[in-house]
Design a protein around this motif. Structure first.
Motif, PDB file in Angstrom:
ATOM      1  N   GLU A 112       4.088  -5.437  -9.228  1.00  0.00           N
ATOM      2  CA  GLU A 112       3.030  -4.876  -8.922  1.00  0.00           C
ATOM      3  C   GLU A 112       3.409  -4.150  -7.513  1.00  0.00           C
ATOM      4  O   GLU A 112       3.928  -4.871  -6.699  1.00  0.00           O
ATOM      5  N   VAL A 113       2.531  -2.954  -7.441  1.00  0.00           N
ATOM      6  CA  VAL A 113       2.765  -2.618  -6.004  1.00  0.00           C
ATOM      7  C   VAL A 113       1.538  -3.231  -5.215  1.00  0.00           C
ATOM      8  O   VAL A 113       0.485  -2.678  -4.957  1.00  0.00           O
ATOM      9  N   TYR A 114       1.946  -4.464  -4.868  1.00  0.00           N
ATOM     10  CA  TYR A 114       0.846  -5.424  -4.223  1.00  0.00           C
ATOM     11  C   TYR A 114       0.464  -4.754  -2.825  1.00  0.00           C
ATOM     12  O   TYR A 114      -0.759  -4.885  -2.623  1.00  0.00           O
ATOM     13  N   TYR A 115       1.151  -4.138  -2.116  1.00  0.00           N
ATOM     14  CA  TYR A 115       0.996  -3.483  -1.038  1.00  0.00           C
ATOM     15  C   TYR A 115       0.350  -2.112  -1.108  1.00  0.00           C
ATOM     16  O   TYR A 115       0.502  -1.367  -0.116  1.00  0.00           O
ATOM     17  N   GLY A 116      -0.137  -1.757  -2.308  1.00  0.00           N
ATOM     18  CA  GLY A 116      -0.667  -0.401  -2.275  1.00  0.00           C
ATOM     19  C   GLY A 116      -2.185  -0.810  -2.507  1.00  0.00           C
ATOM     20  O   GLY A 116      -2.682  -1.089  -1.794  1.00  0.00           O
ATOM     21  N   ALA A 117      -2.795  -0.200  -3.840  1.00  0.00           N
ATOM     22  CA  ALA A 117      -4.304  -0.527  -4.144  1.00  0.00           C
ATOM     23  C   ALA A 117      -4.686  -1.812  -3.919  1.00  0.00           C
ATOM     24  O   ALA A 117      -5.552  -2.177  -3.283  1.00  0.00           O
ATOM     25  N   PRO A 118      -4.039  -3.051  -4.160  1.00  0.00           N
ATOM     26  CA  PRO A 118      -4.370  -4.111  -4.232  1.00  0.00           C
ATOM     27  C   PRO A 118      -4.675  -4.744  -2.706  1.00  0.00           C
ATOM     28  O   PRO A 118      -5.468  -5.563  -2.495  1.00  0.00           O
ATOM     29  N   LEU A 119      -3.489  -4.259  -1.868  1.00  0.00           N
ATOM     30  CA  LEU A 119      -3.911  -4.503  -0.471  1.00  0.00           C
ATOM     31  C   LEU A 119      -5.062  -3.640   0.404  1.00  0.00           C
ATOM     32  O   LEU A 119      -5.738  -4.356   1.029  1.00  0.00           O
ATOM     33  N   LYS A 120      -5.038  -2.592  -0.201  1.00  0.00           N
ATOM     34  CA  LYS A 120      -6.255  -1.885   0.217  1.00  0.00           C
ATOM     35  C   LYS A 120      -7.763  -2.581  -0.254  1.00  0.00           C
ATOM     36  O   LYS A 120      -8.664  -2.862   0.659  1.00  0.00           O
ATOM     37  N   ALA A 121      -7.780  -2.948  -1.512  1.00  0.00           N
ATOM     38  CA  ALA A 121      -8.955  -3.738  -1.882  1.00  0.00           C
ATOM     39  C   ALA A 121      -9.036  -5.056  -1.230  1.00  0.00           C
ATOM     40  O   ALA A 121     -10.080  -5.435  -0.728  1.00  0.00           O
ATOM     41  N   GLY A 173     -12.077  -8.121   2.834  1.00  0.00           N
ATOM     42  CA  GLY A 173     -11.990  -8.722   4.086  1.00  0.00           C
ATOM     43  C   GLY A 173     -11.058 -10.210   3.706  1.00  0.00           C
ATOM     44  O   GLY A 173     -10.873 -10.861   4.734  1.00  0.00           O
ATOM     45  N   THR A 174      -9.948  -9.964   2.637  1.00  0.00           N
ATOM     46  CA  THR A 174      -9.194 -11.347   2.499  1.00  0.00           C
ATOM     47  C   THR A 174      -7.963 -10.860   3.124  1.00  0.00           C
ATOM     48  O   THR A 174      -7.402 -11.663   3.450  1.00  0.00           O
ATOM     49  N   VAL A 175      -7.754  -9.824   3.538  1.00  0.00           N
ATOM     50  CA  VAL A 175      -6.712  -9.586   4.603  1.00  0.00           C
ATOM     51  C   VAL A 175      -7.321  -8.674   5.750  1.00  0.00           C
ATOM     52  O   VAL A 175      -8.017  -7.780   5.383  1.00  0.00           O
ATOM     53  N   SER A 176      -7.213  -9.064   6.744  1.00  0.00           N
ATOM     54  CA  SER A 176      -8.019  -8.437   7.911  1.00  0.00           C
ATOM     55  C   SER A 176      -7.332  -6.913   8.410  1.00  0.00           C
ATOM     56  O   SER A 176      -6.201  -6.879   8.167  1.00  0.00           O
ATOM     57  N   GLN A 177      -8.397  -6.232   8.649  1.00  0.00           N
ATOM     58  CA  GLN A 177      -7.697  -4.761   9.378  1.00  0.00           C
ATOM     59  C   GLN A 177      -6.788  -5.019  10.337  1.00  0.00           C
ATOM     60  O   GLN A 177      -5.807  -4.390  10.528  1.00  0.00           O
ATOM     61  N   SER A 178      -6.985  -6.173  11.275  1.00  0.00           N
ATOM     62  CA  SER A 178      -6.242  -6.285  12.356  1.00  0.00           C
ATOM     63  C   SER A 178      -4.846  -6.764  11.922  1.00  0.00           C
ATOM     64  O   SER A 178      -3.727  -6.377  12.457  1.00  0.00           O
TER      65      SER A 178
END
Ligand code: BGC
Length: 731
Positions: free
Chosen positions: A298-307, A312-317
């Motif tokens: 999967e493109v994990y660091y695409g749409a799933p990362l944005k989601a 809030g499961t991966v912080s903006q910072s």
């Protein structure tokens, strides 16, 4: 050649972001070269939208993109960049021996010798210059990242990627990798160091769980990376396919955050290997960038990362930090600064860099009766086998450089079709030999043993070329093929003056060596390899290479006789990332290679550090100059009648508590006949220490340390004892 100017048309483009940006800032931070790398990155991150940030975190594998963007090449990696704020495309190419951007007809890149050959030079200057040469060619082609810096330790002779790595010794491998990376980045090309960590075999590389204790890992593979990172400051670390102690290397928080960021203070970014990202959660563990998304599930660091950020499961910072690390590291080496003047390519000069490296890496393993160097006046020479008439062998896979005029050999049985077959660099040893010999030179392909025997009988000297092809993704046999072993035996029986030249990826078994008076290990000697081999054979170059890995006497001496998971892993998985899970227990711990042999009391065929010269050297006056840090000196004398280069090696034989061999340092010295020189070797205290996992620091035990100086790990010419005070060291 395409040399894109990324900055035309973007310098004054309007800034659309709502993020706070100083109004008087006319030039976007990307182009503000006077600011620090961190400042430029911080300002840019503040200007980027979440989508733009995410676009810098998932990369493509251009060779598999359905539509190749106009500014991408069919190479290793590509990110479109963010033109509106002046971030150019990130263009990545493999790898450590040169630009591996390969169309069907090859390219005009110069290939350095393999990593194993480079390690055999024991020469950081050669590593640095080689790195600089390939980086210039990388930059010329408009790339800004070179996926070089392979430094996994050679734990098993059968590892199919040994040819890409720098041997079995953490100190040697780490220092040479650091020098090569520094050479690359000095040309404003970002380098990686890879594959972090314990990608020590190719069989089932996506499914294997490499098991090892923390101390053992710190004192071996991690130490090699630690030194390479200290010396080379690579912009990026590429995490590996495998698991380490139960967790994928690319989502292993202990390694990516604990060791790399916290203990070592690493400021660069972690990119995944191609097809090594397994989740969005990897972001929280410390993986900054997903590479080669076409190879992942999967493109994990695409749409799933944005989601995940929105949820809030991966912080903006954390996302900001990921982008910051990428940008600051590219700025730190000047990799995405406005184009600097590149100057014309110096094809002849670059070729000479590759040739000098190959010459310094060739190891003379045996020379009974001084049958080498060959006399130019020998009446006749029979050159046999190894495709010596077409070129020199190279290693396959992502690092493969295919220069114009390359020749493709037949695909050996059992290999996946995608492997296509070995590539020969068009630097034929036969031609280079003919140019030097005054007598008759014949060639026999070595396919028919009777015909090779007839050729050998008719000549004064027979030179047999043998090969072991290695390729990323597949492990190798540590024996030469039956046919080649039979060829060697038959030719040697027909002509007592037989020389064997090996072109192998790493160590092989040499049960036949007793019958052969002279043996040379030429590795994969790169774009000028044929010339380098001939110069060594005829004595224009006095061999100086030293083995960076032990050549065992038999399979029984090896910590493992064959790759783990061989029965489970298909040679060609259906999906790139697929492999059944299995594990390997690296029971030798930090005692890799020569250390294992010393502990087990095994006598190898050819030890680590070993290599002959056409002259001889004497050792005297080993003395301790200081203990904080430990510094010794030793006198080396050229006792023969030719100029030559010795690599004097200092080993630990025994610590206060136990017998344990470790390379502590070395010094390479070129000496005229009769000349002697005193060399000084300073020891990094980590090499005397053990890792204290509880205190998370290095611990040097107080007491007596038995040291030895000599020309290889098995030959102690001089020894002495140094008394060290107890000490602890932060990582
Ligand atoms: C290799 C890496 C390489 C990458 C990109 C992977 O299969 O393991 O070393 O840099 O491909 O080509």
């Amino acid at each position: 050649m395409k040399t894109p100017n990324f900055f035309i048309g973007v310098a004054l483009s309007p800034i659309l972001s709502a993020a706070p940006v100083s109004a008087q800032q006319a030039t976007p931070p990307a182009a503000q070269v006077a600011l620090s790398a961190d400042e430029r990155a911080a300002r840019l991150v503040a200007m980027l939208t979440l989508d733009e940030k995410i676009s810098l975190l998932n990369g493509h594998f251009p060779r598999m993109m359905r539509v190749l963007p106009a500014d991408a090449a069919p190479s290793g990696g590509y990110f479109a960049g963010v033109p509106r704020v002046g971030i150019p495309p990130i263009r990545e190419t493999d790898a450590s021996v040169g630009v591996a951007e390969n169309g069907p007809y090859g390219n005009d890149a110069t290939a350095l010798p393999s990593g194993a050959s480079l390690a055999a030079t024991w020469d950081p200057v050669i590593a640095h210059d080689g790195g600089a040469m390939i980086a210039k060619q990388t930059k010329q082609r408009g790339y800004n990242v070179l996926l070089a810096g392979g430094v996994n330790l050679v734990r098993d002779a059968f590892n199919g990627r040994n040819f890409e790595y720098l041997g079995e010794g953490a100190l040697l491998a780490g220092r040479l990798a650091g020098a090569s990376i520094a050479g690359i980045q000095g040309q404003h090309v970002a380098s990686t160091v890879k594959h972090f960590i314990l990608n020590a075999q190719e069989t089932g590389r996506h499914g294997i769980d490499a098991r090892i204790g923390e101390g053992a890992l710190r004192e071996s593979d991690l130490l090699a990376f630690e030194l390479a990172i200290e010396d080379g400051q690579p912009a990026s670390v590429m995490c590996a396919y495998n698991k380490v102690n139960g967790r994928y290397a690319c989502e292993n928080q202990d390694l990516l955050t604990g060791v790399l960021r916290k203990d070592w203070g690493y400021k660069g970014w972690v990119m995944s290997d191609w097809g090594a990202t397994h989740s969005v959660a990897a972001a929280n563990a410390g993986l900054d960038q997903q590479s080669g998304q076409e190879l992942d599930k999967e493109v994990y660091y695409g749409a799933p990362l944005k989601a995940a950020v929105l949820a809030g499961t991966v912080s903006q910072s954390r996302v900001d930090e990921m982008v910051h690390r990428v940008l600051r590291s590219l700025f730190a080496v000047g990799a995405i600064d406005p184009q600097r003047s590149l100057g014309p390519l110096d094809v002849a000069g670059d070729n000479l860099v590759a040739q000098r490296a190959a010459e310094a890496g060739i190891v003379l393993l045996k020379n009974d009766g001084n049958i080498l160097p060959l006399a130019a006046s020998a009446r006749s020479l029979a050159v046999i086998g190894g495709h010596a008439d077409v070129g020199v062998l190279s290693g396959g896979g992502s690092s493969q450089v295919m220069p114009y005029g390359y020749v493709r050999g037949a695909l050996p049985a059992g290999y996946p079709e995608s492997a296509k077959g070995p590539v020969y660099h068009p630097s034929a040893p036969l031609d280079a030999i003919k140019r030097r010999a005054s007598g008759q030179v014949t060639f026999d392909a070595g396919l028919d043993i009777a015909s090779a025997v007839a050729a050998a009988k008719a000549a004064d000297v027979a030179v047999v070329f043998v090969e072991q092809w290695a390729l990323e993704g597949v492990d190798v046999s540590v024996r030469l093929s039956d046919h080649q072993e039979a060829l060697i035996a038959a030719v040697a029986a027909a002509n007592p003056k037989t020389v064997v030249v090996m072109e192998t990826g790493g160590p092989v078994l040499t049960s036949w060596r007793g019958k052969i008076p002279a043996i040379i290990e030429a590795w994969y000697p790169g774009g000028a390899g044929g010339e380098a081999i001939a110069r060594v054979l005829f004595g224009e170059v006095n061999p100086q290479g030293r083995l960076p890995m032990t050549f065992a006497d038999s399979l029984d001496q090896m910590p493992r006789r064959s790759p783990a998971g061989l029965d489970l892993a298909p040679v060609q998985p259906k999906k790139f990332w697929e492999s059944k899970p299995f594990s390997v227990d690296y029971k030798e711990g930090s005692s890799v290679g020569y250390r294992w042999f010393a502990e087990q009391g095994f006598k190898p065929a050819f030890p680590f550090g070993y290599g002959l010269s056409y002259t001889t050297f004497g050792y005297s006056d080993l003395t301790v100059v200081g203990v904080d840090p430990l510094k010794v000196k030793v006198a080396i004398k050229n006792t023969g009648n030719r100029a030559g280069t010795e690599t004097a090696q200092l080993y630990l034989l025994r610590g206060p508590a136990r017998k344990q061999q470790r390379l502590l340092g070395w010094s390479k010295v070129e000496l005229q006949p009769g000349e002697s020189r005193v060399v000084e070797i300073q020891v990094d205290p980590r090499l005397l220490a053990n890792w204290d996992a509880r205190a998370r620091q290095w611990k040097v035990a107080g007491g007596q340390y038995r040291l030895a100086a000599g020309p290889n790990a098995s030959e102690q010419r001089l020894s002495m004892t140094a008394k060290m005070r107890a000490a602890t060291l932060r990582p």
